[in-house]
Design a protein around this motif. Structure first.
Motif: not given
Ligand code: AR6
Length: 170
Positions: A30, A32-33, A116, A118
């Motif tokens: 989910g 950003v990934d 990390s 999110g």
């Molecule tokens: N562009 C920039 N930032 C974003 C975007 C985007 N399009 N979408 C979300 N963010 P997270 P994590 C922000 O949860 O905590 C995934 O499922 C978001 O608002 O994406 O490292 C992976 O597969 C937040 O500030 O990453 C892993 O299982 C930031 O990106 C898990 O989530 C990081 O949020 C990793 O969790």
């Protein structure tokens, strides 16, 4: 030059590589990934399958396919368990290893997401401090290797936290 911008990292056009906040399997997810895989297209998942996952704190590189940059660096941030599980060092490793991998590939302009903070719930103030400290130290040690490091932040609160940290390291 270090800066922060508010926006979607999949739309950034001024860098050669973007850094994905991935998980150990490197098979999408989910946040950003998910956004990166959606825009890059199925070829990215195909290449990720050949990498056989990634340890927490490590980084791996792929092509960027339909994204407007050349490479995606996938790093796996720690899940926040309260701070006693080596979370801070593991997050620093993510930034250090991503910068090292970029440098080894001749990448001079790189965009990070907020690794990390999110789904993995790392407190954003601590994460921003570690991010800026690790990257500014890396840049000091490799002064001629980068032209731009930016954080592309998805909400204005996160951006204001990174901006405040950035001022401390300028
Ligand atoms: N562009 C920039 N930032 C974003 C975007 C985007 N399009 N979408 C979300 N963010 P997270 P994590 C922000 O949860 O905590 C995934 O499922 C978001 O608002 O994406 O490292 C992976 O597969 C937040 O500030 O990453 C892993 O299982 C930031 O990106 C898990 O989530 C990081 O949020 C990793 O969790």
């Amino acid at each position: 030059m270090i800066k922060t911008i508010l926006g979607d990292i999949t739309k950034v056009t001024d860098v050669e590589a973007i850094v994905n906040a991935a998980n150990n399997l490197l098979l999408g997810g989910g946040g950003v990934d998910g956004a990166i895989h959606k825009v890059a297209g199925p070829e990215l998942l195909k290449e990720c399958r050949t990498l056989h996952g990634c340890e927490t704190g490590e980084a791996k590189i792929t092509k960027a396919y339909n994204l407007p940059c050349d490479y995606v660096i996938h790093t796996v941030g720690p899940i926040w368990y309260g701070g006693s599980h080596n979370e801070e060092e593991l997050l620093a490793n993510c930034y250090y290893n991503s910068m090292k991998l970029a440098m080894e590939h001749g990448i001079r302009k790189i965009a990070f997401s907020s690794i990390s903070t999110g789904v993995y719930h790392f407190p954003v103030e601590k994460a921003a401090h570690i991010a800026l400290e690790t990257v500014s130290q890396f840049l000091k040690e490799h002064t001629n290797d980068f032209d731009l490091v930016e954080w592309v932040l998805f909400d204005s609160h996160t951006q204001s936290v990174y901006e405040a940290e950035l001022k401390k390291f300028m």
